[in-house]
Design an enzyme around this catalytic site. Structure first.
Site, mmCIF file in Angstrom:
data_model
loop_
_atom_site.group_PDB
_atom_site.id
_atom_site.type_symbol
_atom_site.label_atom_id
_atom_site.label_comp_id
_atom_site.label_asym_id
_atom_site.label_seq_id
_atom_site.Cartn_x
_atom_site.Cartn_y
_atom_site.Cartn_z
ATOM 1 N N ASN A 104 -0.908 -4.950 -4.493
ATOM 2 C CA ASN A 104 -1.933 -5.086 -3.455
ATOM 3 C C ASN A 104 -3.283 -5.391 -4.098
ATOM 4 O O ASN A 104 -3.591 -4.930 -5.199
ATOM 5 C CB ASN A 104 -1.993 -3.875 -2.517
ATOM 6 C CG ASN A 104 -2.123 -2.531 -3.206
ATOM 7 O OD1 ASN A 104 -1.719 -2.360 -4.355
ATOM 8 N ND2 ASN A 104 -2.679 -1.563 -2.507
ATOM 9 N N ILE A 105 -4.041 -6.214 -3.389
ATOM 10 C CA ILE A 105 -5.341 -6.676 -3.884
ATOM 11 C C ILE A 105 -6.358 -6.432 -2.767
ATOM 12 O O ILE A 105 -6.292 -7.094 -1.719
ATOM 13 C CB ILE A 105 -5.288 -8.175 -4.261
ATOM 14 C CG1 ILE A 105 -4.183 -8.422 -5.302
ATOM 15 C CG2 ILE A 105 -6.645 -8.640 -4.790
ATOM 16 C CD1 ILE A 105 -3.855 -9.890 -5.538
ATOM 17 N N GLU A 106 -7.242 -5.446 -2.973
ATOM 18 C CA GLU A 106 -8.173 -5.068 -1.914
ATOM 19 C C GLU A 106 -9.460 -5.885 -1.985
ATOM 20 O O GLU A 106 -9.673 -6.663 -2.931
ATOM 21 C CB GLU A 106 -8.446 -3.561 -2.000
ATOM 22 C CG GLU A 106 -7.151 -2.783 -1.773
ATOM 23 C CD GLU A 106 -7.318 -1.282 -1.631
ATOM 24 O OE1 GLU A 106 -8.383 -0.753 -2.021
ATOM 25 O OE2 GLU A 106 -6.378 -0.645 -1.112
ATOM 26 N N CYS A 158 -1.443 -7.199 0.878
ATOM 27 C CA CYS A 158 -0.414 -6.221 0.481
ATOM 28 C C CYS A 158 0.407 -6.754 -0.703
ATOM 29 O O CYS A 158 0.524 -7.972 -0.900
ATOM 30 C CB CYS A 158 0.536 -5.962 1.632
ATOM 31 S SG CYS A 158 -0.162 -5.047 3.004
ATOM 32 N N GLU A 209 3.630 -6.823 -1.062
ATOM 33 C CA GLU A 209 4.792 -7.621 -0.643
ATOM 34 C C GLU A 209 4.389 -9.057 -0.383
ATOM 35 O O GLU A 209 5.063 -10.004 -0.797
ATOM 36 C CB GLU A 209 5.409 -7.033 0.636
ATOM 37 C CG GLU A 209 5.894 -5.604 0.503
ATOM 38 C CD GLU A 209 4.841 -4.552 0.858
ATOM 39 O OE1 GLU A 209 3.654 -4.745 0.496
ATOM 40 O OE2 GLU A 209 5.190 -3.545 1.465
ATOM 41 N N CYS A 242 4.415 -2.812 5.733
ATOM 42 C CA CYS A 242 3.672 -2.844 7.004
ATOM 43 C C CYS A 242 4.261 -3.924 7.911
ATOM 44 O O CYS A 242 5.061 -4.771 7.485
ATOM 45 C CB CYS A 242 2.186 -3.090 6.755
ATOM 46 S SG CYS A 242 1.768 -4.803 6.403
ATOM 47 N N CYS A 246 3.729 -7.597 6.787
ATOM 48 C CA CYS A 246 4.624 -7.992 5.684
ATOM 49 C C CYS A 246 6.053 -8.199 6.183
ATOM 50 O O CYS A 246 6.752 -9.108 5.722
ATOM 51 C CB CYS A 246 4.580 -6.961 4.563
ATOM 52 S SG CYS A 246 3.017 -7.020 3.653
HETATM 53 N N1 THU Z 1 -0.335 -1.852 1.388
HETATM 54 C C1 THU Z 1 0.592 -2.636 0.767
HETATM 55 O O1 THU Z 1 0.352 -3.175 -0.318
HETATM 56 N N2 THU Z 1 1.798 -2.823 1.375
HETATM 57 C C2 THU Z 1 2.136 -2.290 2.591
HETATM 58 O O2 THU Z 1 3.167 -2.643 3.140
HETATM 59 C C3 THU Z 1 1.266 -1.277 3.206
HETATM 60 C C4 THU Z 1 -0.121 -1.199 2.668
HETATM 61 C C5 THU Z 1 -1.639 -1.647 0.743
HETATM 62 C C6 THU Z 1 -2.793 -2.306 1.431
HETATM 63 C C7 THU Z 1 -3.959 -1.472 0.962
HETATM 64 O O3 THU Z 1 -4.420 -1.998 -0.265
HETATM 65 C C8 THU Z 1 -3.365 -0.096 0.711
HETATM 66 O O4 THU Z 1 -1.957 -0.280 0.673
HETATM 67 C C9 THU Z 1 -3.705 0.935 1.762
HETATM 68 O O5 THU Z 1 -3.419 0.449 3.023
#
Ligand code: THU
Length: 141
Positions: A44-46, A55, A57, A95, A98
């Protein structure tokens, strides 16, 4: 499957190390297995604006598709707060967004492996996690 679930989970744990999560501190790693047995990793890259966050995935899927790989058999996912490293307190389910991205490229038998460690995991199909879905076929004449 030539690649074992354990190997795929190991790759997801490795991918998670690259997660960029200054805001949530929740790190996710994914390892996507193509039909020709290539492993594509994603994290994941915020983003400071929150909405552009990607996300793990989807990072894996978009990396693969952008390199011409569009057929897949499985994905392993691990996630947890940054102090967790190889035994996660929970399974990290994908999520809804995804799941829909998976639906674009995968059939209902695509396997989703959610893991707490290399030997504690559950395997679901996309059909189980996204039943009665909308997909590419719906737009065909
Ligand atoms: N996140 C994912 O990488 N995959 C998911 O299916 C659910 C959420 C990440 C997004 C964000 O960076 C962190 O988890 C918190 O929501």
């Amino acid at each position: 499957m030539k690649v074992s679930y354990e190997q795929l989970i190991e790759n997801a744990i490795e991918a998670r190390k690259m997660a960029y999560t200054p805001y949530s501190k929740y790190k996710v790693g994914a390892a996507l297995l193509s039909s020709d047995n290539k492993i594509i990793k994603g994290c994941n890259i915020e983003n400071a604006a929150y909405g552009p966050t990607n996300c793990a995935e989807r990072t894996a899927f978009f990396k693969a598709v952008s390199e011409g790989v569009k057929e897949f058999s499985a994905i392993a996912i691990v996630g947890g707060l940054e102090n967790e490293t190889d035994l996660f307190s929970d399974y990290a389910f994908p999520c809804g967004v995804c799941r829909q991205v998976m639906r674009e490229f995968c059939d209902s038998e695509f396997e989703i492996v959610v893991a707490r460690s290399t030997d504690d995991y559950k395997v679901y199909t996309l059909g189980e996690l996204l039943p009665e879905s909308f997909g590419p076929d719906n737009l065909k004449a």
